[in-house]
Scaffold this motif. Sequence first.
Motif, PDB file in Angstrom:
ATOM      1  N   SER A 188      25.642 -19.669  31.640  1.00  0.00           N
ATOM      2  CA  SER A 188      26.425 -18.549  32.148  1.00  0.00           C
ATOM      3  C   SER A 188      26.179 -17.329  31.267  1.00  0.00           C
ATOM      4  CB  SER A 188      27.908 -18.903  32.171  1.00  0.00           C
ATOM      5  OG  SER A 188      28.394 -19.126  30.863  1.00  0.00           O
ATOM      6  N   TYR A 189      26.578 -16.165  31.762  1.00  0.00           N
ATOM      7  CA  TYR A 189      26.341 -14.937  31.009  1.00  0.00           C
ATOM      8  C   TYR A 189      27.048 -14.964  29.647  1.00  0.00           C
ATOM      9  CZ  TYR A 189      26.012  -9.970  29.917  1.00  0.00           C
ATOM     10  OH  TYR A 189      25.760  -8.780  29.294  1.00  0.00           O
ATOM     11  N   PRO A 190      28.337 -15.331  29.555  1.00  0.00           N
ATOM     12  CA  PRO A 190      28.965 -15.391  28.225  1.00  0.00           C
ATOM     13  C   PRO A 190      28.292 -16.381  27.282  1.00  0.00           C
ATOM     14  CG  PRO A 190      30.636 -15.368  29.948  1.00  0.00           C
ATOM     15  CD  PRO A 190      29.324 -15.593  30.618  1.00  0.00           C
ATOM     16  N   ASP A 191      27.852 -17.538  27.826  1.00  0.00           N
ATOM     17  CA  ASP A 191      27.189 -18.519  26.971  1.00  0.00           C
ATOM     18  C   ASP A 191      25.852 -17.991  26.444  1.00  0.00           C
ATOM     19  OD1 ASP A 191      29.290 -20.238  27.363  1.00  0.00           O
ATOM     20  OD2 ASP A 191      28.316 -21.359  28.978  1.00  0.00           O
ATOM     21  N   PHE A 192      25.116 -17.296  27.304  1.00  0.00           N
ATOM     22  CA  PHE A 192      23.838 -16.749  26.847  1.00  0.00           C
ATOM     23  C   PHE A 192      24.045 -15.702  25.758  1.00  0.00           C
ATOM     24  CE2 PHE A 192      20.651 -13.380  27.055  1.00  0.00           C
ATOM     25  CZ  PHE A 192      19.490 -14.101  26.810  1.00  0.00           C
ATOM     26  N   VAL A 193      25.030 -14.819  25.939  1.00  0.00           N
ATOM     27  CA  VAL A 193      25.294 -13.803  24.920  1.00  0.00           C
ATOM     28  C   VAL A 193      25.691 -14.458  23.602  1.00  0.00           C
ATOM     29  CG1 VAL A 193      26.747 -11.836  24.302  1.00  0.00           C
ATOM     30  CG2 VAL A 193      25.903 -12.072  26.646  1.00  0.00           C
ATOM     31  N   LYS A 194      26.503 -15.510  23.668  1.00  0.00           N
ATOM     32  CA  LYS A 194      26.905 -16.209  22.438  1.00  0.00           C
ATOM     33  C   LYS A 194      25.701 -16.848  21.752  1.00  0.00           C
ATOM     34  CE  LYS A 194      30.145 -19.656  20.644  1.00  0.00           C
ATOM     35  NZ  LYS A 194      29.114 -20.249  19.763  1.00  0.00           N
ATOM     36  N   VAL A 195      24.829 -17.499  22.523  1.00  0.00           N
ATOM     37  CA  VAL A 195      23.643 -18.117  21.937  1.00  0.00           C
ATOM     38  C   VAL A 195      22.762 -17.059  21.279  1.00  0.00           C
ATOM     39  CG1 VAL A 195      21.510 -19.324  22.506  1.00  0.00           C
ATOM     40  CG2 VAL A 195      23.667 -20.123  23.455  1.00  0.00           C
ATOM     41  N   LEU A 196      22.600 -15.920  21.947  1.00  0.00           N
ATOM     42  CA  LEU A 196      21.756 -14.868  21.390  1.00  0.00           C
ATOM     43  C   LEU A 196      22.360 -14.296  20.107  1.00  0.00           C
ATOM     44  CD1 LEU A 196      19.265 -12.998  21.719  1.00  0.00           C
ATOM     45  CD2 LEU A 196      20.777 -11.428  22.956  1.00  0.00           C
ATOM     46  N   LEU A 197      23.664 -14.029  20.098  1.00  0.00           N
ATOM     47  CA  LEU A 197      24.290 -13.481  18.898  1.00  0.00           C
ATOM     48  C   LEU A 197      24.269 -14.477  17.746  1.00  0.00           C
ATOM     49  CD1 LEU A 197      27.331 -11.532  20.393  1.00  0.00           C
ATOM     50  CD2 LEU A 197      25.075 -10.669  19.745  1.00  0.00           C
ATOM     51  N   ASP A 198      24.388 -15.763  18.057  1.00  0.00           N
ATOM     52  CA  ASP A 198      24.264 -16.777  17.002  1.00  0.00           C
ATOM     53  C   ASP A 198      22.849 -16.757  16.420  1.00  0.00           C
ATOM     54  OD1 ASP A 198      26.877 -17.476  17.401  1.00  0.00           O
ATOM     55  OD2 ASP A 198      26.420 -19.221  18.654  1.00  0.00           O
ATOM     56  N   TRP A 199      21.852 -16.571  17.273  1.00  0.00           N
ATOM     57  CA  TRP A 199      20.478 -16.496  16.768  1.00  0.00           C
ATOM     58  C   TRP A 199      20.287 -15.255  15.916  1.00  0.00           C
ATOM     59  CZ3 TRP A 199      16.341 -13.182  17.096  1.00  0.00           C
ATOM     60  CH2 TRP A 199      15.109 -13.699  16.701  1.00  0.00           C
ATOM     61  N   VAL A 200      20.885 -14.136  16.301  1.00  0.00           N
ATOM     62  CA  VAL A 200      20.800 -12.913  15.498  1.00  0.00           C
ATOM     63  C   VAL A 200      21.437 -13.127  14.132  1.00  0.00           C
ATOM     64  CG1 VAL A 200      21.597 -10.525  15.338  1.00  0.00           C
ATOM     65  CG2 VAL A 200      20.665 -11.373  17.496  1.00  0.00           C
ATOM     66  N   ALA A 201      22.595 -13.808  14.093  1.00  0.00           N
ATOM     67  CA  ALA A 201      23.231 -14.107  12.804  1.00  0.00           C
ATOM     68  C   ALA A 201      22.346 -15.014  11.955  1.00  0.00           C
ATOM     69  CB  ALA A 201      24.601 -14.745  13.043  1.00  0.00           C
ATOM     70  N   TRP A 202      21.691 -16.002  12.593  1.00  0.00           N
ATOM     71  CA  TRP A 202      20.781 -16.872  11.845  1.00  0.00           C
ATOM     72  C   TRP A 202      19.590 -16.083  11.319  1.00  0.00           C
ATOM     73  CZ3 TRP A 202      15.669 -17.843  13.248  1.00  0.00           C
ATOM     74  CH2 TRP A 202      15.011 -18.807  12.478  1.00  0.00           C
ATOM     75  N   TRP A 203      19.052 -15.179  12.128  1.00  0.00           N
ATOM     76  CA  TRP A 203      17.915 -14.358  11.690  1.00  0.00           C
ATOM     77  C   TRP A 203      18.295 -13.512  10.478  1.00  0.00           C
ATOM     78  CZ3 TRP A 203      12.811 -13.212  13.289  1.00  0.00           C
ATOM     79  CH2 TRP A 203      12.283 -12.010  12.783  1.00  0.00           C
ATOM     80  N   ASN A 204      19.457 -12.901  10.503  1.00  0.00           N
ATOM     81  CA  ASN A 204      19.851 -12.013   9.420  1.00  0.00           C
ATOM     82  C   ASN A 204      20.215 -12.757   8.143  1.00  0.00           C
ATOM     83  OD1 ASN A 204      19.487  -9.708  10.988  1.00  0.00           O
ATOM     84  ND2 ASN A 204      21.634  -9.647  11.648  1.00  0.00           N
ATOM     85  N   SER A 205      20.795 -13.949   8.271  1.00  0.00           N
ATOM     86  CA  SER A 205      21.359 -14.618   7.086  1.00  0.00           C
ATOM     87  C   SER A 205      20.539 -15.784   6.567  1.00  0.00           C
ATOM     88  CB  SER A 205      22.782 -15.114   7.400  1.00  0.00           C
ATOM     89  OG  SER A 205      23.611 -14.036   7.797  1.00  0.00           O
ATOM     90  N   GLU A 206      19.720 -16.447   7.397  1.00  0.00           N
ATOM     91  CA  GLU A 206      19.037 -17.672   6.964  1.00  0.00           C
ATOM     92  C   GLU A 206      17.520 -17.592   7.097  1.00  0.00           C
ATOM     93  OE1 GLU A 206      20.677 -21.172   8.730  1.00  0.00           O
ATOM     94  OE2 GLU A 206      22.706 -20.337   8.829  1.00  0.00           O
TER      95      GLU A 206
END
Length: 380
Positions: A138-156
């Motif tokens: 769903s659209y909310p799930d996709f946005v959450k997955v993408l933002l989690d990936w952005v947080a992983w990119w920035n921090s790990e």
Amino acid sequence: MDLEGSAVCPWVTWFIDVASKVIVGVAVTPHQPARDAVLAALRTGISRTAPYGPFGGLPGRVRVDRGKDFLSNVVAKALGGFAVPVHDLPAYKPYRKGTVEALNSAVEQMLLVSLPGYTRRARPAQAYRPTPLEDLLSYPDFVKVLLDWVAWWNSEHRPAGVPDGMTPREAWEADPTPIEEIPEEQLAFFAMEDDGRIRKITTNGVVWRRRAYIAPWMAGHVGTRVRLRYLPHFDGKVEVFTADGQFRHLGGAYLAEAATPAQRRALARVRERNARALKADLKAAEKLSRTHYTATTTPGAPHPRRSVTGQQAQEEISRARAVDLAARALPDLIPPREPPPGWARPRSHPDTTVLSETDPPGPAAPDDHTGTEPAPDSKE
């Protein structure tokens, strides 16, 4: 991605810091982005408060490609308000913006390829089947997955090009460059448009684009003169300000009597059906407009493949002419408005008064101009 029962392709708009490779701002749309998505991503890239911080601050320079949305007047004005220069890069030269191009490739290879509905996955020939709608995110799930990936990119994650093998967050914190922060009250209405008109709050709210917008705080403010500001490409909410010179923010207002999700889906189906009918009519009209001729084996003029009689041609011409007349606003189809009361009008009764040449000229009342012809100074 599943959006209200339809499979759509999401688009991601983001800004990345060239030195530390930190993704500072991101926005997602379920279709090709416009300037509103660019402004939303730009605002998240400037703000340092949660959930966007701690990365952000006023950029020293923004480099973009030659996309019309990035270089629109609204984006230029938004960045110009903070004296941020915008450099547009030459077209068809991705190596001039290699940082963001590498980010686009990374998100596709690390994240998007593993999600359901990815269309560039290798498949056997003649074996492509679209992913069932129920298996899509769903659209909310996709946005959450993408933002989690952005947080992983920035921090790990430790991307290439970051000095000493640090993560983007570590490189950001180790950079001694001072950060110029923008107060949140200035970013609250960042890049909003204003049509410059002054309106009044009525018992029905405030009217914008012939639709009413209401809010609970409007009680007790009937008659107040206000001005509106709004985000481009979004008319579901407006921000209301006083028009007394202080430009004080009163609050937000939402569209009154907005359509329900069921009504929007029904309207979308009706519009899709109308679009298919218009496309079919256009295809048939284009087919009829093309004239095909017979093949020839000897010198001579070719003949049309399809022949029509004179009566058929005249009937089609008459039908087209009738449609044109019905669609055109002719003067005799619209009754004229009543003339102003000060204009002279001819009398309708047969009694007339004729002025002789020896009568002295002088001012006459409107009723003195009689006869079947309008008076010389009449505007009828």
